[in-house]
Structures are given as structure tokens and as C-alpha cells.
Design a protein around this motif. Sequence first.
Motif, PDB file in Angstrom:
ATOM      1  N   ASP A  16       0.864  -1.180   0.000  1.00 20.16           N
ATOM      2  CA  ASP A  16       0.000   0.000   0.000  1.00 20.16           C
ATOM      3  C   ASP A  16       0.903   1.232   0.000  1.00 20.16           C
ATOM      4  O   ASP A  16       1.529   1.558   1.012  1.00 20.16           O
ATOM      5  N   VAL A  17       0.992   1.919  -1.133  1.00 22.19           N
ATOM      6  CA  VAL A  17       1.896   3.065  -1.289  1.00 22.19           C
ATOM      7  C   VAL A  17       1.203   4.301  -0.731  1.00 22.19           C
ATOM      8  O   VAL A  17       0.272   4.838  -1.346  1.00 22.19           O
ATOM      9  N   GLN A  18       1.664   4.754   0.426  1.00 21.72           N
ATOM     10  CA  GLN A  18       1.089   5.933   1.075  1.00 21.72           C
ATOM     11  C   GLN A  18       1.982   7.154   0.907  1.00 21.72           C
ATOM     12  O   GLN A  18       2.003   8.047   1.746  1.00 21.72           O
ATOM     13  N   SER A  19       2.742   7.203  -0.176  1.00 22.99           N
ATOM     14  CA  SER A  19       3.601   8.331  -0.520  1.00 22.99           C
ATOM     15  C   SER A  19       3.315   8.708  -1.972  1.00 22.99           C
ATOM     16  O   SER A  19       3.026   7.841  -2.808  1.00 22.99           O
ATOM     17  N   ASP A  20       3.393   9.980  -2.273  1.00 23.44           N
ATOM     18  CA  ASP A  20       3.055  10.468  -3.611  1.00 23.44           C
ATOM     19  C   ASP A  20       4.231  10.217  -4.558  1.00 23.44           C
ATOM     20  O   ASP A  20       4.950  11.132  -4.957  1.00 23.44           O
ATOM     21  N   ILE A  21       4.429   8.956  -4.934  1.00 24.17           N
ATOM     22  CA  ILE A  21       5.557   8.613  -5.812  1.00 24.17           C
ATOM     23  C   ILE A  21       5.228   8.844  -7.281  1.00 24.17           C
ATOM     24  O   ILE A  21       6.142   8.945  -8.102  1.00 24.17           O
ATOM     25  N   MET A  22       3.940   8.942  -7.644  1.00 24.41           N
ATOM     26  CA  MET A  22       3.588   9.022  -9.058  1.00 24.41           C
ATOM     27  C   MET A  22       3.762  10.411  -9.647  1.00 24.41           C
ATOM     28  O   MET A  22       3.956  10.552 -10.854  1.00 24.41           O
ATOM     29  N   SER A  23       3.718  11.446  -8.826  1.00 23.82           N
ATOM     30  CA  SER A  23       3.891  12.809  -9.344  1.00 23.82           C
ATOM     31  C   SER A  23       5.199  13.457  -8.901  1.00 23.82           C
ATOM     32  O   SER A  23       5.578  14.477  -9.449  1.00 23.82           O
ATOM     33  N   ASN A  24       5.892  12.852  -7.922  1.00 22.06           N
ATOM     34  CA  ASN A  24       7.155  13.403  -7.416  1.00 22.06           C
ATOM     35  C   ASN A  24       8.308  12.549  -7.951  1.00 22.06           C
ATOM     36  O   ASN A  24       8.374  11.343  -7.697  1.00 22.06           O
ATOM     37  N   VAL A  25       9.226  13.170  -8.682  1.00 20.32           N
ATOM     38  CA  VAL A  25      10.300  12.422  -9.334  1.00 20.32           C
ATOM     39  C   VAL A  25      11.267  11.856  -8.307  1.00 20.32           C
ATOM     40  O   VAL A  25      11.681  10.687  -8.395  1.00 20.32           O
ATOM     41  N   ALA A  26      11.654  12.644  -7.301  1.00 22.59           N
ATOM     42  CA  ALA A  26      12.631  12.174  -6.318  1.00 22.59           C
ATOM     43  C   ALA A  26      12.076  10.990  -5.512  1.00 22.59           C
ATOM     44  O   ALA A  26      12.775   9.994  -5.290  1.00 22.59           O
ATOM     45  N   LYS A  27      10.826  11.085  -5.093  1.00 17.42           N
ATOM     46  CA  LYS A  27      10.236   9.994  -4.319  1.00 17.42           C
ATOM     47  C   LYS A  27      10.088   8.735  -5.161  1.00 17.42           C
ATOM     48  O   LYS A  27      10.283   7.619  -4.669  1.00 17.42           O
ATOM     49  N   TYR A  28       9.762   8.910  -6.438  1.00 13.38           N
ATOM     50  CA  TYR A  28       9.628   7.726  -7.279  1.00 13.38           C
ATOM     51  C   TYR A  28      10.980   7.028  -7.478  1.00 13.38           C
ATOM     52  O   TYR A  28      11.052   5.793  -7.478  1.00 13.38           O
ATOM     53  N   GLU A  29      12.049   7.788  -7.658  1.00 12.60           N
ATOM     54  CA  GLU A  29      13.360   7.173  -7.858  1.00 12.60           C
ATOM     55  C   GLU A  29      13.776   6.375  -6.622  1.00 12.60           C
ATOM     56  O   GLU A  29      14.370   5.296  -6.740  1.00 12.60           O
ATOM     57  N   VAL A  30      13.466   6.880  -5.443  1.00 12.66           N
ATOM     58  CA  VAL A  30      13.790   6.134  -4.220  1.00 12.66           C
ATOM     59  C   VAL A  30      12.990   4.832  -4.174  1.00 12.66           C
ATOM     60  O   VAL A  30      13.527   3.761  -3.856  1.00 12.66           O
ATOM     61  N   PHE A  31      11.700   4.908  -4.507  1.00 11.33           N
ATOM     62  CA  PHE A  31      10.864   3.707  -4.466  1.00 11.33           C
ATOM     63  C   PHE A  31      11.299   2.692  -5.525  1.00 11.33           C
ATOM     64  O   PHE A  31      11.340   1.479  -5.267  1.00 11.33           O
ATOM     65  N   GLU A  32      11.628   3.152  -6.718  1.00 15.65           N
ATOM     66  CA  GLU A  32      12.068   2.232  -7.777  1.00 15.65           C
ATOM     67  C   GLU A  32      13.391   1.565  -7.401  1.00 15.65           C
ATOM     68  O   GLU A  32      13.578   0.362  -7.646  1.00 15.65           O
TER      69      GLU A  32
END
Length: 603
Positions: free
Chosen positions: A427-443
Motif C-alpha cells: 500500500d503506497v502511502q507516498s506520492d511517488i507518481m507525481s514526485n520524481v525524487a520519491k519515485y526514484e527512491v521507491f524504484e
Amino acid sequence: MNLVVAEEEKQAQHLRSTLRSTGDMLDQEMRRAKQAESKAEFAELRARELAVRVNTAEMGKRYAESDAARANEEMRRYQMLIESLEKQVTKFQADIRVLERQRNEADESASRARDTARKFQTELSKQQAKEKVIEESPMYCRKKWFVTGHNEGWDAGYAEGFDDGREDGFEEGRQYGIREGRESAFKQGRMISQKGGFEYDREQGLDKKRQLALHAFDEFFTAEVDENDYTVSSGLSQRWTVLLHLHILVKICFIQLFFIIMSFALPLPSAGLASGRRRPKNLPSLPLSAFSPPSTGTSDMFPLPPTPSAVFPGEVVDAHLRSEALESASLDLVGTEVAGAVLLLNDPSIPEGLQSSLTQNVRVLSVAVPFDLSAIPPDHPDLSESSGIPQSLYTSYTASHEAPEARSQAIETLKWAFSNSHLVDIDVQSDIMSNVAKYEVFEDLLMKATAELPGDRKVNLVLSNILPPPHDLSLPIVKLLSDPSYRNYQGHSASLSLFPNLYVKFTPPMWNQTIPGPADPASETDQHREWKRRIKMFIGPVVEAFGYERIIFGTSPSFAAPSLLNPADWYALVRESFAELAVEQDAIDAIFSLNAKRIYGSP
């Protein structure tokens, strides 16, 4: 005595010299000892440095090996993507050839329609010129008869007033008679002249227009049909006979239509005389079909999209049902049978009633046991053996896991989860889809957690709360396409689809209940329509990236949401959104039931 003293002094000097030499030798040995000690310390320091370098080299070697393995995996993924893209390019080329052929046919139809439109426009211009000439004659006649009636009325009034005044009083009667007779005669003569002139001019104008219209139609028919067709053969003679009958029939219809139009087009006599101007005339117009090519959108190659009210899945599997919503679950969602549900537990213990695979209202196909990414659980109870229900693992990813130390622990915990379960829900409770930095950490977290999995082990990964993602409702929908957050969403959806066993859950978003904008907040219909507009904006990129085989339907929102939505409302909203996107029946069945059955079944 002196000899003894001299001998003792001599021995004392000898001892002193021996002592001095011994002290010098001691100092020299101490210096050599210090030098040897410093050399030993330097050698030990060098040994430690060499050990550190060796450890660094070994770590670099391991990192290089892991990077090489990851690069090989990426290369395999890209090769699969290239093969898929090549197939799509081939399909697109075939579609382009079909569209080019259809475009050529449409251009030919448009050319024929333009020729027909030009011909009709020419005839319309001629008709307008003839009608303009006809409109000028009634005004001239009305003016002539008005002047004539006025003079006759004045003369009659004058004679009548003169005779009456002569009897009652020459002067008084003369003035009174002339004034009254003039006014009365003027009014009466004006009315008679208006009525007579209008009727006369109307009949004359109608006859003239009828003759001109018939003459124009004859000229048009003569120009279109060759009079010598009947002399060629019997078949052409029959054609001329049919055309002649058609000519007569069209002429009769045209005359009747002409009288109907003229009865509405001619102005009233009072309005025409009072204003002194002609009323604006409504000119005949050609239909829009004369300027457009024939429609090809209803052929077999362009089928109409399915009606949203007629597209229903055969059954529904609720793949995201929170344990507290189990009591409100039902066996029917707006006319569609609920075949089962995937239950997300709040704690690792088994709730009562699951041992028989049935709850109060809905059948449980699988249970998801929670675990925390912050630490590896000390023990992992296997609920499938005691309950007979397939089991998977469930966790939540929050912004607190983005720190370096927390991310390292989350990677190790995910590796443990992948080695102990065939399916893991996140359950992704962080805005990774619109934030580039957060998405790179998750990927990076996903890549490192899946890098060391054996090639023969298949573990399915399911992400929820990213379709649809967190969304700012104050952003107008007309500006959403050009907003950077939506562009990042498109790119991140395509990047996540490169993970071969990654699925996306379509669950209720953590948005406000009311959509601001032009819609009436008090109208449920307007709110429902506005929700669908925004949701369909997020469906498109995910469908293009993942396809219909990796999208799963669920009715419960994230555990971070404060409240639960009505499952029937959410189901109707999602079903209508997919139906309005012209989704076929097999895709609807896959999203609402088949995909969940395939991955949540027994490993």
C-alpha cells in the motif's frame, strides 16, 4: 701507599671510561629500539590500510557483480520491451495503411460533395437574383394604387362636403364638409387601395414567381438530362420515360412547396406600408449533408462503442477488502454477483469464521497478513494450513521509509517477504507518481529487493493507492494534461510496467468527497460525472503501460483513509469509466475478476 692510591685511581678512571662507553652503547641500543618500534607501527599501519583496500575491493567486486546482474536483467527487460514495441509498430503500420485507404475514400467523397455543393450554390444564386426582381414590382404597384385611391377619395369628399355645406351654411358647411369628407374619404380610400393593391400585386407576383421557378427548373433539368437519350436504345428510352415522370412529380412537389413558402415569406400589408421597407427574407439553405462526405463510421471497421449501461462483468472479485468492511460486504454489486474477496487483515491472527472459507456475506478467496517494513518479523504464522485459505503478505510504504537507513532495512524486509510468500501487497502511502525524487527512491528499493531472487522463483508484486494516485482537486481538469504532476504520472506508469510481475490495484482514491468546479455540488449526478472525468484521465496511461491483464479491482481504500466508501457506488463508477472508454467484454472480465483469481490462488 702512593702506589696503591695511584693504582686505585687508575682503576677508577678505567671504570669511569668503561661506564661512559657502556652508557653510549645503551643510548645507541635505545635509539635502535625506538627506530624498530616506529618501523613496526608503520608496518602495522600499512597492513591495516592494505586490509581496508582489500575489503573495499571485495565490496566493489560484489557491487559490480550485482550491477552486472541488474544490467543483464534490465537488458532482458528492454529486449522484451523492444519485441513488444516491434509488434505494436507492425500493428500500427497495418492500421496506418487502413486509415490511408479510408482517407483516400473520404477525400474522393468530399470532392464529389463539393462539386454537388457548387452546382447547388450556382442555382441558388440564380434563383435569388430572379426573386430580387420580383420583389420590386409589388412595391411599385402598391405606391401607384395608394396615390390613385388618395386622389379619388379627396375628390369624392370634396363634392359631398360642398353639397352638404350649401344646405346648412355655405362657409361653415364648406369648411366642415371638406375637412370631414377629406379625412373620411382618405381613410376609406386608403383601406380600399391597400386591400385591392395588395391582392392584385400578390396574385401577379405569385404567378410571375411560379412561371420563373418552373422555367428555372426546366432549364436545370434540361442541362442535367440529355434529350437524345431516348433515341439510342430501348433501355435508354425507358430511362427517359422514368426521368420524365420524375420530372413531372418533382415539378408538382416544387410548386406546392413554393406556395407554402410564399404564404409565410410575404409581409403583411400594414407592416409593409407602415415601415416603408421590405422585411428580411429567409433564403433557402442547403442541408449540411451536401457539404460532407458519406459517413463511414458505422461500417464493420468502425464499430460503435458499447453502451455503458450494457457492459457488465460476468462476476466480481473484490481484491482489496479491509477486515472492518467484511460485515457490510454483500453477494451482489448493482446486479453483478460477487464471487469472492481478498481480505486484508489488521493483525496476523485469524478472525473467526474463516476456517470454513465462508464469512457472513461473501466468500474469502485469500487473506493478506500484515507485516512492517521497518523490521523482519521474528515469526511468520502460516494461516493457510489452519484455515485452508491461500495466504499472502501485506505491508505499507510511507514517506518514513525514504531515509537511507530505513530504506536499507525495507530492502532486507522485502527480500524476506519475497522468499516467504508467492505474492506481496504494498500500500503506497507516498506520492511517488507525481514526485520524481520519491519515485526514484521507491524504484531503487524495488530493484534492489528483487535483484537477488532466483530466476525460477516467480513472486507477484501488487501496488495499491497509485491508481488513481493522490490528486489535488483544486486543479481544473482542463489544465491537468499540461500539469507536470500528470506528465510525471505518465512516465512513472510506463517505468513501473517494466517489472514483469507487477500488478496495479484500482482502489478508491484518497480524495475529498466533493469535486469543486462548474458542477453543482448538491447534484449527485453532476458529482458522479465529474468523478468519472477525472478518473478516466488516470486510467489511460496505466492501461497503455500495463494492459488489461495487470489491473485488479478493489472496493476498500488505503488504510490511511479515514473512512470507507460505499462499494456499490465505487463499482458503478469504475465500471462506467471503463465502458465509456470502449473497453471490450473480455477486458472487463479480466479487470473485475479473472486477474485476481489468477494471482491470488494457490501458489
